[in-house]
Design a protein around this motif. Structure first.
Motif, short mmCIF file in Angstrom:
data_model
loop_
_atom_site.label_atom_id
_atom_site.label_comp_id
_atom_site.label_asym_id
_atom_site.label_seq_id
_atom_site.Cartn_x
_atom_site.Cartn_y
_atom_site.Cartn_z
N PHE A 90 0.86 -1.18 0.00
CA PHE A 90 0.00 0.00 0.00
C PHE A 90 0.90 1.23 0.00
O PHE A 90 1.97 1.22 0.61
CB PHE A 90 -0.90 0.01 1.24
N ARG A 91 0.45 2.29 -0.65
CA ARG A 91 1.30 3.47 -0.78
C ARG A 91 1.11 4.45 0.39
O ARG A 91 1.22 5.67 0.23
CB ARG A 91 1.03 4.20 -2.11
N VAL A 160 -6.24 3.92 -1.01
CA VAL A 160 -6.63 2.67 -0.35
C VAL A 160 -8.16 2.65 -0.33
O VAL A 160 -8.80 3.69 -0.11
CB VAL A 160 -6.09 2.58 1.09
N ASP A 164 -10.31 -1.81 2.86
CA ASP A 164 -8.92 -2.13 3.21
C ASP A 164 -8.40 -1.19 4.28
O ASP A 164 -7.67 -1.61 5.20
CB ASP A 164 -8.02 -2.06 1.97
N TYR A 165 -8.76 0.10 4.19
CA TYR A 165 -8.25 1.06 5.18
C TYR A 165 -8.76 0.73 6.57
O TYR A 165 -8.02 0.83 7.56
CB TYR A 165 -8.62 2.50 4.81
N GLU A 196 3.86 -0.82 7.81
CA GLU A 196 3.62 -0.86 6.38
C GLU A 196 2.94 -2.19 6.06
O GLU A 196 3.27 -3.23 6.64
CB GLU A 196 4.93 -0.72 5.61
N GLY A 198 0.99 -4.73 2.83
CA GLY A 198 0.89 -5.04 1.42
C GLY A 198 -0.08 -6.19 1.23
O GLY A 198 -0.57 -6.78 2.19
N LYS A 199 -0.34 -6.51 -0.04
CA LYS A 199 -1.23 -7.63 -0.36
C LYS A 199 -0.46 -8.72 -1.10
O LYS A 199 0.38 -8.44 -1.96
CB LYS A 199 -2.40 -7.15 -1.22
N ILE A 204 -4.10 -9.21 3.08
CA ILE A 204 -3.27 -8.14 3.64
C ILE A 204 -2.24 -8.72 4.61
O ILE A 204 -2.58 -9.51 5.50
CB ILE A 204 -4.15 -7.09 4.35
#
Length: 307
Positions: A90-91, A160, A164-165, A196, A198-199, A204
């Motif tokens: 995720f950024r 996001v 997900d958030y 941090e 990611g997927k 997740i």
């Protein structure tokens, strides 16, 4: 700094601190160097033992929090390197703060009472506890500086998804709670930290490092209340002392500013702080390193592990 080419390697990325290698089988090799960064700038001197400290604390914390949130780690073949699942990050970075310290305090002391869309109560002193932990996200920049961002802006810009958030928020607060508990067992306060995520195959995962002195700030619990009442600075174990040293010497990563000279004494002091935090967190001194052939030993250990 490493420059390996592993069997089935498909990619390489050099971050501020880590060298990251991607393999065709979906694995990621992350090597923690002795580089150090502050204000998103890599400083000119290496810090002995820093990479080993970060990697081993991160591995310990990832294993300790695995029941709270699944994570990327699969193995630690050598003290400076970890191997795990390659995730699409995720950024955003999920920064969580329990105390008014560091960037939050600098914002607060300038007169502002909102950080990343989150209100901060009036009447607090530096290093006071917030009534409850707050999440103050930042963008995860490819280059240059990460930037503060609010939850609302993350959702509005579609960085996001809302679903997900909400998962990231829940994981963040739960991870911070267990991190606080683990720190307390070692007479420390986990002041703030960042996570941090990611997927991988739609799931997740927690990625990168966790609860290390590079991603977190710790105070010593013993004497905290007395120091707060007396208006004294807290005794801390984190990278904040590096930031403070840079600020005192006229550097905050802004355009036109020069990194101050890092003397042997400064380098030794920073290295000692990292080893001190390792001993405090792990309950034992860090193993000595023979630096004469460290690059060859790291490569050999990784190759043996992935074959």
């Amino acid at each position: 700094m490493t420059a390996y080419h592993f069997p089935d390697q498909t990619g390489f990325y050099r971050g501020k601190v880590r060298d990251v290698y991607s393999l065709s089988n979906g694995l990621l090799i992350m090597i923690a160097s002795d580089r150090i960064s502050a204000f998103d700038v890599i400083l000119p001197r290496l810090i002995p033992y820093k990479g080993q400290v970060l990697n081993q604390i991160a591995a310990y914390m990832l294993k300790a929090t695995h029941d709270i949130c699944p994570n990327w780690l699969l193995s630690v073949p050598t003290p400076n390197a970890s191997i795990g699942k390659r995730c699409d990050p995720f950024r955003v970075e999920m920064v969580v703060r329990g105390n008014l310290t560091g960037h939050a305090w600098r914002t607060y002391s300038s007169g502002q009472r909102v950080l990343c869309g989150v209100p901060m109560p009036a009447g607090l002193k530096e290093n006071d506890y917030f009534p409850s932990p707050i999440i103050t996200p930042s963008t995860k920049a490819e280059t240059g500086h990460d930037e503060d961002i609010s939850k609302e802006e993350i959702l509005t810009r579609g960085i996001v998804t809302k679903r997900d958030y909400e998962t990231l928020e829940a994981y963040t607060l739960n991870l911070y709670a267990i991190g606080t508990e683990l720190a307390s067992q070692r007479n420390l306060i986990l002041v703030d930290t960042k996570y941090e995520f990611g997927k991988h195959n739609g799931k997740i995962y927690l990625i990168d490092e966790v609860h290390t002195p590079d991603s977190s700030r710790y105070f010593y619990k013993e004497g905290y209340e007395q120091r707060q009442r007396a208006g004294e600075q807290q005794k801390q174990l984190s990278k904040e002392f590096v930031r403070q040293w840079l600020i005192e010497n006229g550097f905050q990563g802004k355009e036109g500013q020069q990194v101050p000279a890092m003397t042997d004494e400064i380098v030794a002091n920073i290295s000692a702080r990292y080893k001190e935090l390792y001993q405090q967190m792990m309950g034992k001194p860090i193993n000595a390193i023979n630096y004469s052939d460290i690059l060859e030993r790291i490569e050999s250990s990784i190759v043996n592990s992935i074959n």
